[in-house]
Design a protein around this motif. Structure first.
Motif, PDB file in Angstrom:
ATOM      1  N   ALA A 149      19.337 -66.949   0.616  1.00 42.36           N
ATOM      2  CA  ALA A 149      19.344 -65.526   0.955  1.00 42.36           C
ATOM      3  C   ALA A 149      19.525 -65.350   2.465  1.00 42.36           C
ATOM      4  O   ALA A 149      18.923 -66.067   3.270  1.00 42.36           O
ATOM      5  CB  ALA A 149      18.042 -64.873   0.503  1.00 42.36           C
ATOM      6  N   PRO A 151      15.384 -62.312  -6.586  1.00 37.16           N
ATOM      7  CA  PRO A 151      16.649 -62.644  -5.923  1.00 37.16           C
ATOM      8  C   PRO A 151      17.287 -61.418  -5.262  1.00 37.16           C
ATOM      9  O   PRO A 151      17.065 -60.276  -5.670  1.00 37.16           O
ATOM     10  CB  PRO A 151      17.524 -63.150  -7.070  1.00 37.16           C
ATOM     11  N   THR A 152      18.074 -61.696  -4.217  1.00 39.97           N
ATOM     12  CA  THR A 152      18.791 -60.636  -3.518  1.00 39.97           C
ATOM     13  C   THR A 152      20.187 -60.533  -4.094  1.00 39.97           C
ATOM     14  O   THR A 152      20.986 -61.463  -3.980  1.00 39.97           O
ATOM     15  CB  THR A 152      18.875 -60.942  -2.007  1.00 39.97           C
ATOM     16  N   ALA A 153      20.490 -59.410  -4.718  1.00 46.48           N
ATOM     17  CA  ALA A 153      21.783 -59.251  -5.392  1.00 46.48           C
ATOM     18  C   ALA A 153      22.927 -59.232  -4.386  1.00 46.48           C
ATOM     19  O   ALA A 153      22.800 -58.743  -3.263  1.00 46.48           O
ATOM     20  CB  ALA A 153      21.787 -57.969  -6.215  1.00 46.48           C
ATOM     21  N   GLY A 154      24.058 -59.783  -4.800  1.00 44.22           N
ATOM     22  CA  GLY A 154      25.247 -59.802  -3.954  1.00 44.22           C
ATOM     23  C   GLY A 154      26.364 -58.973  -4.556  1.00 44.22           C
ATOM     24  O   GLY A 154      26.208 -58.336  -5.609  1.00 44.22           O
ATOM     25  N   GLY A 168      22.850 -63.370  -5.613  1.00 44.06           N
ATOM     26  CA  GLY A 168      23.306 -63.244  -4.235  1.00 44.06           C
ATOM     27  C   GLY A 168      24.680 -63.757  -3.893  1.00 44.06           C
ATOM     28  O   GLY A 168      25.025 -63.841  -2.713  1.00 44.06           O
TER      29      GLY A 168
END
Length: 320
Positions: free
Chosen positions: A27, A162-165, A51
């Motif tokens: 991330a 999680p950090t979405a992409g 991500g």
């Protein structure tokens, strides 16, 4: 901030879980993901959730089946045009065969079988086991970029948040080049059970199984609850089970929702391979066995008495 490529393998309609583990640790960095061939929509959705900024589908002649030379040539050409600082992949059978070849093409450094890492700016610092897990080494990478890293499956664990992409999808034409050695056929194992690294429930046996034939009682339980059967190193070294079933530092690292350890004392090498299991159940005649210090539930008793009782109870519960 580093520019990073994660090479992934497809597992049915999804990517291998180790890819999502790697993405969860990256991330804050610009991360692309590449796979050979068409990538299913479900896989793209998973990659976006964890991500991935861009997803590349690499296509070209002679890439319908895995060949070390063809995949290496194709990946080298794609990486060379991407100006990547790092290339990550899972330490799967394919990853361990492919990535060292590509690293050699770039005359670049490589860290293999990493079990943890951090990225500080564009600097990588990883941890990998040595001497069958008896000690760990801290590793850094120097020299020309890109640097290459393989990560042991199930060692990092999934990022719960999680950090979405953006996960824009692109098709890239690649060249497999001259292929001097072809893999004509891949023979899959006869078992229809999931591989240990992908299994959600695992039942493992240790030296206390006494004989290979006795693993049938674990297989009976596994059939009832939809599990995959594993083994400790002691059981494998004793000839009770093949190495493909071995869980531990020198076998496979697993992270199931439920891990049932039958007759396994809990040596540190075994614990290192299943410590990220969500629920651990241990069955052992020795109340002081180390496995009980890690187990969520423990049963002190003879596995040859306990396992059949549990199997019958599972049948009753599940209506089988």
């Amino acid at each position: 901030m580093a520019k990073i490529l994660v090479f992934t393998e497809l597992h049915g309609s999804h990517v291998k879980g180790v890819t999502l583990e790697i993405l969860g640790k990256l991330a804050g960095h610009t991360v692309d993901v590449a796979a050979i061939g068409a990538i299913p929509a479900e896989a793209i959705a998973d990659l976006a959730k964890f991500g991935a900024a861009n997803v590349h589908s690499l296509k070209g002649a002679n890439l319908d089946k895995y060949t070390p030379e063809g995949y290496a040539n194709a990946l080298k050409g794609f990486i060379a045009g991407g100006s990547y600082d790092y290339v990550f992949a899972g330490a799967t059978s394919l990853g361990k065969d492919l990535l060292p070849r590509v690293a050699t093409m770039f005359d670049a450094g490589m860290a293999s079988e990493v079990t943890n890492f951090i990225m500080e700016g564009d600097k990588f610092a990883g941890t990998r086991p040595l001497f069958a897990g008896k000690c760990f080494a801290k590793v850094e990478l120097q020299g020309p970029k890109p640097h290459f890293v393989t990560v042991r499956p199930n060692a990092l664990g999934m990022n719960a948040n999680p950090t979405a992409g953006a996960a824009s999808v692109k098709e890239d034409a690649v060249d497999a080049g001259a292929i001097r050695a072809m893999i004509k056929d891949i023979v899959k194992g006869a078992s229809e059970k999931l591989d240990l690294t992908e299994a959600n429930i695992i039942v493992s046996g240790g030296r206390a199984m006494k004989d290979a034939a006795n693993f049938k009682i674990l297989e009976e339980m596994a059939n009832v609850i939809g599990a995959t059967v594993g083994a400790s190193r002691a059981a494998v070294d004793s000839g009770f089970a093949p190495h493909a079933m071995q869980v531990g530092q020198t076998g496979k690292t697993v992270a199931p929702s439920l891990y049932i350890a039958c007759g396994i004392s809990g040596a540190i090498q075994h614990l290192a391979g299943m410590r990220t299991s969500k629920v651990i159940v241990a069955i052992n005649t020795d109340p002081d066995a180390p496995i009980f210090t890690k187990a969520d539930y423990g049963i002190v008793g003879d596995l040859f008495t306990i396992v059949p009782i549990m199997t019958q109870e599972f049948k009753n519960l599940l209506g089988k």
